[in-house]
Design a protein around this motif. Sequence first.
Motif, short mmCIF file in Angstrom:
data_model
loop_
_atom_site.label_atom_id
_atom_site.label_comp_id
_atom_site.label_asym_id
_atom_site.label_seq_id
_atom_site.Cartn_x
_atom_site.Cartn_y
_atom_site.Cartn_z
N ARG A 15 7.17 -1.19 9.85
CA ARG A 15 6.91 -0.17 8.78
C ARG A 15 8.11 0.67 8.44
O ARG A 15 9.04 0.70 9.21
CB ARG A 15 5.62 0.80 8.89
N SER A 16 8.09 1.24 7.34
CA SER A 16 9.23 1.95 6.69
C SER A 16 9.42 3.20 7.59
O SER A 16 8.49 3.86 8.31
CB SER A 16 8.89 2.66 5.58
N SER A 52 7.47 6.31 7.26
CA SER A 52 5.75 6.38 7.43
C SER A 52 5.34 7.56 8.21
O SER A 52 6.18 7.80 9.33
CB SER A 52 5.65 5.10 8.04
N SER A 95 0.71 -2.92 0.74
CA SER A 95 1.86 -2.81 1.23
C SER A 95 2.27 -4.08 1.65
O SER A 95 1.50 -5.06 1.84
CB SER A 95 1.90 -1.69 2.19
N SER A 125 5.76 -5.70 4.21
CA SER A 125 7.13 -5.44 4.96
C SER A 125 7.79 -6.76 5.15
O SER A 125 7.03 -7.65 5.64
CB SER A 125 6.78 -4.63 6.49
N LYS A 185 15.36 -4.53 6.96
CA LYS A 185 14.00 -4.76 6.58
C LYS A 185 13.77 -4.20 5.25
O LYS A 185 14.45 -3.03 4.99
CB LYS A 185 12.94 -4.08 7.56
N ASN A 212 10.42 -2.57 2.87
CA ASN A 212 9.24 -1.98 2.78
C ASN A 212 8.95 -1.69 1.29
O ASN A 212 9.55 -1.12 0.86
CB ASN A 212 9.10 -0.92 3.77
N THR A 220 5.39 -0.49 -1.06
CA THR A 220 4.10 -0.01 -1.24
C THR A 220 3.56 -0.04 -2.87
O THR A 220 4.42 0.13 -3.45
CB THR A 220 4.05 1.35 -0.76
#
Length: 785
Positions: A125-126, A129, A707, A709, A726, A728, A730
């Motif tokens: 995840r970012s 988060s 979401s 990723s 990465k 991410n 939403t």
Amino acid sequence: MLTNSSQTFRLFASLSRRKRLMFLSGLASAVTWCSATSIGLAAGLAAPIPTRHAATHSGAKKVTSTRSSKVASVKKNSNPLQAKGEEDILVGSHRQALNGGGGMMRLETAPHAVQTVTKAYINMRSPTSTALDLVKNLPSLNIMAPDSSGMEGGQIQSRGLTDLDMALMVDGAPAAAAKYMTEDIDSENLEEVSVAPGSAARDLPVMSAAGGVMNSRTHLPSNKFGGMMDFSYGTNNLSREFIRLESGEIGNSGVKSFFSFSNTHARSWMGAGINQRKHIDFGVRKDWDNGSNAHLFLSWNSEDFVIDNYPTEQQFLNYKHNGIGWGRSSDSRNVNYWKNNNDHWNQVFLTAPIHVVLPKKFTFDLQPYFSFGQGWDASPGGVGTDASGAQRNMTSYFDEHGARQVGATAKLGYDIDRHNHISLGYWYENNVTDRNYPSGFVMDNGAAPGPNNANYLISKGDRQKAGYEIHSLFIQDTARYLHDKLVINAGFKFVMANTWNKDYYGYQGNNRTAPLPQLSISYNIDNQNQIYINAEGDYRQPSTNDLGWLYTSMPIPKNQYSIKEELGYRYHNKYLMLDMSFFNYNVTNRIVDQYLGMNSFRPFSIGNQTMRGFDFMISGKSIHGFSPYASIEYLHATQDSNVFDPYQQIMLHSKGTQAVMAPRIIANFGLTYTYKGFFANGSVHYTGPQSVSVANDQRIPGYVTNSLSLGYHFQPFSFLRSPTFKLNFTNLTGSIVRTGAMGAVYSAKDSSTVYSGSSPAYTGYGNSFMVEPRFSMTGTISTSF
């Protein structure tokens, strides 16, 4: 056996609240008493066993202790239940075997519902988060977040209750409210986040646990010198930098530590405004050979962000159909200028748990904790006339001189025999808020100068102090039989609280008590199947923040009390994990909070509620790189009382209607894929329609959020041990949906004052809402070193 358990569950649920409380108290006391009186019998019937059977629960760290410094091998014994002399225990970790769905689900063994996301999922995840973002796909939770940059926390709905009914914790110590969870810890320093939606261990320092416990477990310092860093950039001008340094073991002392710092900057996704956050985390750990350990976690957070305007239903529909937003104004001449709607806040959080293994089968645990926050909020105060007769925009302030929480739990444990571990302890907490409500003129640039600038101050406003002091005693016993297949945990906690409120008009206070029994039983049918039953009483008393919005002319609400039962089943094999729990809650003196605007809430009581339903989770282990996950909750929550509406001066016929903020269906689906260095995770969340007023005359439809990723782990290069990139995403579809209400209201006909963009204040009606932020993308590069 399942049929008999179900019949017992239905019979127990049919009893009155008082009879169930008496039954639980008596049964818990009886089991604990029987365990305690078995000391003499155990001395003659069983040889002393040097290992300890410690009760485990959500939020607790599982510690394996030995009476020897060696942990490299296991001595063979023809009788595994008896030990001769010292024991050596092999401790191993099998993260992949215990996780499913790419870390979206963990294998649990506690005798109550536990839902956990692990580091494998957190790493995808970012970095922006929060703990709330990470648990968004658990079956028992509906998460509402107002921004995509992770600086404003959010809110929780859980089994017909809210985060104000939950214990939100870091390393087992009470932390910031859900709206301000970003103050506690950076996501890079989260090892896992666990939610026990229907249970709270008796030894936890919690007062609002009717909705269960959410615990964030922090990063443990590394044994080696090094660290990690990342940099993120994304939509809404988001930029974020993070670095963590590890000391490694300092000399041969066994002491290790880490220090991290992050800086975040983003603009508001709706309307004008810039948000900024600086954060420090610091941890120290010391382990001893006999299993004793000491741990300290300290965080500091400084925020300066725009207080969002939360739209009424009319404002939301105007935006959805006509594109007219509701955010703060970019015009410095407007009283609703974004710099006249700021939150300035500094927060310190500290917890320092200590576990000591003592001779003669004794253990001692001490957990002190402390938090302190200070700052102010500014909101539009209309237009006034200064000393020269000129018309000037004004500011209304909420000035918090100090919000302090300090407490500690002390617990003494004893191994009665090879079957029973008993513990008793004491919890103390003192919580105080000191605030006033000044007013003043804005500066020439339209910004709020702050409540302490005498050049602009009009009035210091009323001073208000509120707080409570808690003394609590608890006792619990964990008994294990049939080669540890059968585990019985019985406990009792008694809380004594002094609550008070003092303002310009006077003083009020009261002394209240809460008996909190608990009984849980689990049985491992075999290595793959487990059943459990849990029953307990939990309560919620008004918080200091609740009290701070009540004048002394208004009575302090009675404590909310809940009787809860759970019946659960778990199954796992090498391909999948399955977890199912049925629950029944009966709540009396239900406390809800009405949103007043500008981050202000006021509590009120709506009588009794009943909540029944089930949670179901299933996930797959990695097969050809794919790890699926799915979960669903069905909730039938009803309002059991008619409620008087003081705004309309009428009795609302709410009895029998759907409980407020209690959607009947929550469903989630996730899929993780890994191949060599590549990884991906996608998730979809659905929340069904829900009532947002006690009268059930205002509702919001069901909605879907999502979401995604994507990322790649590159090969180590030079000092870069794990270079990773990465992306991410939403709200990929750009949905314009309301994710939930800011609080409860009596009726859709109740009025409220609303500021919106460049518009002057006007009268809105009904509830205010959180809205899913628009599509966002965040790119991150990171590495350890």
